[in-house]
Structures are given as structure tokens and as C-alpha cells.
Design an enzyme around this catalytic site. Sequence first.
Site, PDB file in Angstrom:
ATOM      1  N   GLY A 181       0.829  -1.193   0.000  1.00  0.00           N
ATOM      2  CA  GLY A 181       0.000   0.000   0.000  1.00  0.00           C
ATOM      3  C   GLY A 181       0.864   1.243   0.000  1.00  0.00           C
ATOM      4  N   ILE A 234       2.368   2.978   2.414  1.00  0.00           N
ATOM      5  CA  ILE A 234       3.607   2.926   3.198  1.00  0.00           C
ATOM      6  C   ILE A 234       4.608   1.977   2.561  1.00  0.00           C
ATOM      7  CG2 ILE A 234       4.596   2.360   5.446  1.00  0.00           C
ATOM      8  CD1 ILE A 234       1.881   3.135   6.684  1.00  0.00           C
ATOM      9  N   SER A 240       1.343  -8.805  -2.175  1.00  0.00           N
ATOM     10  CA  SER A 240       0.182  -8.004  -1.854  1.00  0.00           C
ATOM     11  C   SER A 240      -1.057  -8.713  -2.363  1.00  0.00           C
ATOM     12  CB  SER A 240       0.295  -6.613  -2.498  1.00  0.00           C
ATOM     13  OG  SER A 240      -0.684  -5.740  -1.991  1.00  0.00           O
ATOM     14  N   ARG A 241      -2.228  -8.314  -1.838  1.00  0.00           N
ATOM     15  CA  ARG A 241      -3.465  -8.955  -2.256  1.00  0.00           C
ATOM     16  C   ARG A 241      -3.769  -8.701  -3.724  1.00  0.00           C
ATOM     17  NH1 ARG A 241      -7.191  -6.698   2.570  1.00  0.00           N
ATOM     18  NH2 ARG A 241      -5.822  -4.931   2.155  1.00  0.00           N
ATOM     19  N   ALA A 244       4.474  -2.447  11.084  1.00  0.00           N
ATOM     20  CA  ALA A 244       3.028  -2.559  10.861  1.00  0.00           C
ATOM     21  C   ALA A 244       2.312  -2.760  12.191  1.00  0.00           C
ATOM     22  CB  ALA A 244       2.741  -3.692   9.879  1.00  0.00           C
ATOM     23  N   ARG A 245       2.099  -4.002  12.594  1.00  0.00           N
ATOM     24  CA  ARG A 245       1.496  -4.345  13.877  1.00  0.00           C
ATOM     25  C   ARG A 245       2.236  -5.557  14.442  1.00  0.00           C
ATOM     26  NH1 ARG A 245      -0.358  -0.003  14.054  1.00  0.00           N
ATOM     27  NH2 ARG A 245      -2.530   0.672  14.389  1.00  0.00           N
ATOM     28  N   GLU A 259       2.346  -5.180  23.166  1.00  0.00           N
ATOM     29  CA  GLU A 259       2.808  -3.860  23.605  1.00  0.00           C
ATOM     30  C   GLU A 259       2.132  -3.439  24.909  1.00  0.00           C
ATOM     31  OE1 GLU A 259       2.531  -0.804  20.642  1.00  0.00           O
ATOM     32  OE2 GLU A 259       3.552  -2.011  19.131  1.00  0.00           O
ATOM     33  N   HIS A 262       7.348   1.909  19.070  1.00  0.00           N
ATOM     34  CA  HIS A 262       6.208   2.308  18.230  1.00  0.00           C
ATOM     35  C   HIS A 262       6.288   3.794  17.851  1.00  0.00           C
ATOM     36  CE1 HIS A 262       1.893   0.871  17.227  1.00  0.00           C
ATOM     37  NE2 HIS A 262       2.276   1.792  16.361  1.00  0.00           N
TER      38      HIS A 262
END
Length: 319
Positions: free
Chosen positions: A155, A157, A176-177, A237-238, A267, A285
Site C-alpha cells: 500500500g 507505506i 500483496s493482495r 506494521a502491527r 505492547e 512504536h
Amino acid sequence: MSRIVVTGRVPEPALQKLRAEHEVDAWEGSDSISRQELLRRVAGADAIVSLLTERIDPELLDAAGPQLKVVANVAVGYDNIDVPACTERGVVATNTPGVLIDATADIALGLILMATRRLGEGERLIRSGQAWKWGMFFLLGSSLQGKTLGIVGMGGIGQATARRAKAFGMEIVYQSRSEIDPAIAAELGARRVELDELLTISDVVSLHCPYGPATHHLIGAEQLSLMKDSAYLVNTARGPIVDEAALALALREGQIAGAGLDVFEQEPKVHPWLLELENVTLVPHLGSATVETRTAMAVLAADNTLAVLKGEQPPTPIS
């Protein structure tokens, strides 16, 4: 006037926008608001401006009441929001994409450089007061020129990170999708591959996909075993996209060369093995942590809130 609850401290320009038109109840504490206090404050709210540290779930939505119209998340990720529960109650959920692209891509490239050039190790060495001197084989790292960057999630980023890496002479592959715009692919010289191939051929793997059930532990022991022993993993990302225990073991055993992490699975807790390792760079983060970016995020959340309260389409609804 509607009543807006802001769940944490946000830059003043966003609060000024909200206060110009509505009543604002903003949490001003230095620590995150407690769950009990949050449930109490949202009662009767028409809008909630939420931070990623707050869980927006059926309990909270019901505590707010049927008059709640919008939840505006001050983040691009929205794994803290139960979007179907919002939809079921007629509550519009929004996020803040776009405005943090460059800041997060900068952090991704910074972590790539820190990991591959062992900058964290060097900084810790000097601060420790240990004796050191220059030598031909002292803290040797790895160059980026001619190496392959594998981007998971292409995307905004991911594309911005690819542009920065290309300027350093890296080759780009991505998973990617869907295919990206052919013009952008041509500009970046980027080739789409499946995840297993990306992991196998990349010298650096950088994660930029959204977090959800489909990407929980997307990178685990099996995926790490596919990577080169000279490769590096970067995650901005996460945290739960990576199985942190599996990564810690891979780093500990030299299965991959190193890692750079801006986000963590639980976190603010970090796996204790990671804290003991020299071949991982850990930052708390900071992906969007510039004055300009955080202000833009908060202002966009305010714009989303005000639009919904006026009965208009918000700039960035969660689809």
C-alpha cells in the site's frame, strides 16, 4: 451541540477544531485512560475520537448508547475497533490513512539501516564505556546496494518504503493482495511474488500489511525458516503479524541475521529474549512519531468526526 469524547491526549489544533463546534470531553492524563473511566465517560457521547490504545468493542459501544454516531480512530490501523459491531449499531468508523505514509516509511528505512549496519550495537557499545578501537573486521554489517527488499503489503507505506530503498540501490519484490498500479511498478522496478518466494529471495523483509485474522502470525517459525541466514526482518506494521517467540528463537540461533522492530505482539511488553539479543533493534512504536504527522492524524480524525456529525460523508471512512 454534540458531545465528543476524546480518549487520550491529542495535538491542540484537533481539539480546537472540535471545540469550535461541539462540547469536548478530552482525557488529559499522562497515562492511558482506564477502562472503567472510559466506559463512564462515553455514556451519552455522540462521537468518540479514539487512540489505538483503546478497545472499541460492543461493551463500549453499548455504554455510549444509541445516539453514538461516529468513532474516529487516530491511526491508520484499526485492529482496536470492532468494525462489524459499529456497523450493526449504525456507528460510522473512520481512520487516518495517508498522512503517516512518509513518517512510517522513514522509520522502516531507519530500522533497515540500523539492523544491517549494526548501529544499535555500536551505540550501546560506546555508551557502555567498554574499550574499543577501529579494525578491519570491527562490527561489520551488510550493505544495501544490489540487495533485494521484500515488501509484504504494497500500500502507500510499502510503496514509500520501496522508493527509499530503491534510492539506496535495492531491488524490490513485493507480496500483496492485488497488483499495484503498473506505472508505479515500473517506476520502482517492483515484481509481485508469492510470500514464500519473497521470504526465500529477499535480503531484507519489511512488513507493511494490515493486521487482522488473516495476518495474525503471518511470519512464524515456518516462514522464518525460509529466509536466508543473512537476511533481516523489519516490522513497522502491527506486532502480532509476527510470532515474537519464533522470531526471538530464530535470532537467538542465527537462523536470520537480524531484525528491526517498531511494534510488538503484546505492547508495551517485549519478549524477554529479544531484550537480551544484540542482533535486533527495538524502538517503541515511533512510526508516526513526528510533530507534523501526529498533528495531521489528529486533525484528520477531527475532520472525520465533524463531517459525520453534520450528516456528511467523512474523508476517510473504514470500508
